[in-house]
Each structure stands twice: as structure tokens, then as C-alpha cells.
Design a protein around this motif. Structure first.
Motif, PDB file in Angstrom:
ATOM      1  N   VAL A 173     -12.030   8.641  10.797  1.00  0.00           N
ATOM      2  CA  VAL A 173     -11.788   7.699   9.700  1.00  0.00           C
ATOM      3  C   VAL A 173     -11.033   6.478  10.233  1.00  0.00           C
ATOM      4  CG1 VAL A 173     -10.550   7.340   7.524  1.00  0.00           C
ATOM      5  CG2 VAL A 173     -11.843   9.457   7.881  1.00  0.00           C
ATOM      6  N   ARG A 174      -9.979   6.725  11.009  1.00  0.00           N
ATOM      7  CA  ARG A 174      -9.201   5.596  11.545  1.00  0.00           C
ATOM      8  C   ARG A 174     -10.052   4.714  12.462  1.00  0.00           C
ATOM      9  NH1 ARG A 174      -5.541   9.586  11.217  1.00  0.00           N
ATOM     10  NH2 ARG A 174      -5.801  10.328  13.351  1.00  0.00           N
ATOM     11  N   ALA A 175     -10.882   5.325  13.285  1.00  0.00           N
ATOM     12  CA  ALA A 175     -11.723   4.548  14.194  1.00  0.00           C
ATOM     13  C   ALA A 175     -12.717   3.684  13.425  1.00  0.00           C
ATOM     14  CB  ALA A 175     -12.474   5.476  15.154  1.00  0.00           C
ATOM     15  N   VAL A 199     -10.595  -3.407   9.941  1.00  0.00           N
ATOM     16  CA  VAL A 199     -11.369  -3.811   8.760  1.00  0.00           C
ATOM     17  C   VAL A 199     -10.388  -4.246   7.676  1.00  0.00           C
ATOM     18  CG1 VAL A 199     -13.003  -3.055   6.988  1.00  0.00           C
ATOM     19  CG2 VAL A 199     -13.216  -2.190   9.335  1.00  0.00           C
ATOM     20  N   GLU A 200     -10.616  -5.409   7.104  1.00  0.00           N
ATOM     21  CA  GLU A 200      -9.741  -5.949   6.058  1.00  0.00           C
ATOM     22  C   GLU A 200     -10.366  -5.821   4.670  1.00  0.00           C
ATOM     23  OE1 GLU A 200      -6.648  -7.107   6.551  1.00  0.00           O
ATOM     24  OE2 GLU A 200      -6.802  -6.678   8.701  1.00  0.00           O
ATOM     25  N   ASP A 201     -11.669  -6.012   4.588  1.00  0.00           N
ATOM     26  CA  ASP A 201     -12.370  -6.024   3.307  1.00  0.00           C
ATOM     27  C   ASP A 201     -12.451  -4.616   2.730  1.00  0.00           C
ATOM     28  OD1 ASP A 201     -14.167  -7.394   1.300  1.00  0.00           O
ATOM     29  OD2 ASP A 201     -15.518  -5.840   2.073  1.00  0.00           O
ATOM     30  N   VAL A 202     -12.158  -4.478   1.454  1.00  0.00           N
ATOM     31  CA  VAL A 202     -12.132  -3.165   0.813  1.00  0.00           C
ATOM     32  C   VAL A 202     -13.502  -2.492   0.857  1.00  0.00           C
ATOM     33  CG1 VAL A 202     -12.530  -3.960  -1.555  1.00  0.00           C
ATOM     34  CG2 VAL A 202     -11.193  -1.883  -1.148  1.00  0.00           C
ATOM     35  N   ARG A 203     -14.567  -3.261   0.770  1.00  0.00           N
ATOM     36  CA  ARG A 203     -15.905  -2.682   0.856  1.00  0.00           C
ATOM     37  C   ARG A 203     -16.099  -2.035   2.237  1.00  0.00           C
ATOM     38  NH1 ARG A 203     -19.799  -6.848  -0.244  1.00  0.00           N
ATOM     39  NH2 ARG A 203     -19.959  -6.147  -2.374  1.00  0.00           N
ATOM     40  N   GLY A 261     -16.456   2.509   5.837  1.00  0.00           N
ATOM     41  CA  GLY A 261     -15.991   3.110   7.089  1.00  0.00           C
ATOM     42  C   GLY A 261     -15.463   4.521   6.881  1.00  0.00           C
ATOM     43  N   ALA A 262     -14.621   4.701   5.863  1.00  0.00           N
ATOM     44  CA  ALA A 262     -14.060   6.034   5.596  1.00  0.00           C
ATOM     45  C   ALA A 262     -15.148   7.023   5.208  1.00  0.00           C
ATOM     46  CB  ALA A 262     -12.992   5.944   4.503  1.00  0.00           C
ATOM     47  N   LEU A 263     -16.075   6.590   4.358  1.00  0.00           N
ATOM     48  CA  LEU A 263     -17.164   7.474   3.938  1.00  0.00           C
ATOM     49  C   LEU A 263     -18.090   7.823   5.097  1.00  0.00           C
ATOM     50  CD1 LEU A 263     -17.979   5.792   0.527  1.00  0.00           C
ATOM     51  CD2 LEU A 263     -17.143   8.140   0.835  1.00  0.00           C
TER      52      LEU A 263
END
Length: 196
Positions: free
Chosen positions: A72-74, A79-83, A88-90
Motif C-alpha cells: 500500500v505504501r509503495a 501521490v497527492e491526489d485523493v483519486r 493505489g491503496a486498492l
């Protein structure tokens, strides 16, 4: 002079060996002797660090959770944008590379093993709650930025997104989709949720 041993490194080595065995043959097939052989250590050393198979499973599950957290961190680093953060997390739960395949396949092996014993794995529930919490935080941020529909329940949306990602992960593991196709579905979900 006796050789100094880093016990945390040794525990990770043994946990990694269990995960390797589990991702290849499942947890039912993973004996402490087989884990010792995979780790290249003696059975007694495995038993020194983990007194029973249940302790070994719990220790390896903690290691597995850490690896998922690293994914998840990688995938959200820089990344700044919430989208992008949501996607990325998903995407970290998609088995779209060899590491992801091992991590997600082993999580499913844990669920199958524990459910066959009559109880869900408590750590798996903790890991899922932590990831849902992270996703909910991103959804709340999107709401504060005016980029989602008003009145969304962030926890519910996070649970829905994670359920979709987990289902897509299974479809990748079973060959129904490849990683890129699964990522396109996730991207569509995130795009419908978060406006530009």
C-alpha cells in the motif's frame, strides 16, 4: 566469539518460509518441519521461535500484514491526489505481480485454513479494518474537497471499494481477468466516486 543473531530477522526468515510454503501448497500442507527445511534452519530453531504451529501461523500472519502494508505504501508513495491515493491503496490487494500473488494467495490460504477449523482469523479482520479505515479517510478527504456526492458514508463506501478489490483479486487469481483488466474496473469505481 559467539555469533550474534538478530532475532527479528530470524523470525522474519521463518515467517517468510511459511508464507512460501503456504502460497505454493496451502497452510494445511505446511508442517513445522517443512517450514524449517524451506527456511534452511533446524526444526528445533523453528520451535525455539514459535512453540506451536498456531504461534507460527500467527507470527507469519503479522509478517504478511506488514508486507501488504508495504505494498500500500509503495503504491501511494508520492501521490497527492485523493483519486490516486484510493486507486493505489486498492490496487495493493490485486495479485497483479509475483509479490502481490504471493501475498493475496497466502491471505486466502489463511482464511481457508481458519474457516476449516471453525473460526475466522482475527488478524485478517484487523488487517481488513485497517485498510478500510485508510480508504475511509481518503473518501472523507475527497468529501471535504467537494469531490464526492454529499452525504456519503465514508466507512460504507470504503467497505464497498475493498469488497470490489477483493473480488477482483480472486478473479485475477483464478485467471478470469488479468491485473490490468482488474485495475481498469477499480479505476472506473474510483472515477465514479471522485470527481476531477
Amino acid at each position: 566469539m559467539p555469533k550474534l543473531v538478530d532475532h527479528a530477522v530470524r523470525r522474519r526468515q521463518i515467517a517468510e518460509a511459511l508464507l512460501s510454503v503456504a502460497s505454493a501448497r496451502g497452510l494445511h500442507a505446511a508442517t513445522m518441519r517443512e517450514v524449517a527445511a524451506e527456511a534452511g534452519v533446524s526444526l528445533r530453531l523453528v520451535q525455539y521461535y514459535f512453540h506451536s504451529k498456531d504461534e507460527l501461523l500467527a507470527g507469519a500472519l503479522e509478517h504478511l500484514a506488514a508486507r501488504l502494508g508495504e505494498r500500500v505504501r509503495a503504491r501511494t508513495a508520492g501521490v497527492e491526489d485523493v483519486r490516486g491515493l484510493l486507486l493505489g491503496a486498492l490496487s495493493a490487494v490485486l495479485p497483479d505481480d509475483e509479490e502481490g500473488r504471493r501475498v493475496i494467495l497466502t491471505y486466502h490460504a489463511y482464511y481457508a485454513y481458519e474457516l476449516s477449523r471453525g473460526a475466522p482469523p482475527p488478524q485478517g479482520a484487523v488487517d481488513s479494518a485497517a485498510l478500510e479505515g485508510l480508504l475511509a479517510g481518503y473518501v472523507e478527504r475527497a468529501g471535504r474537497e467537494g469531490r464526492t456526492a454529499a452525504g456519503l458514508d465514508a466507512q460504507m463506501v470504503a467497505a464497498e471499494l475493498l469488497a470490489v478489490a477483493n473480488g477482483l483479486g480472486i478473479s485475477v487469481l483464478t485467471g478470469r481477468r488479468d491485473g490490468e483488466a482488474a485495475l481498469r474496473v477499480l479505476r472506473g469505481c474510483v472515477d465514479r466516486l471522485v470527481t476531477s
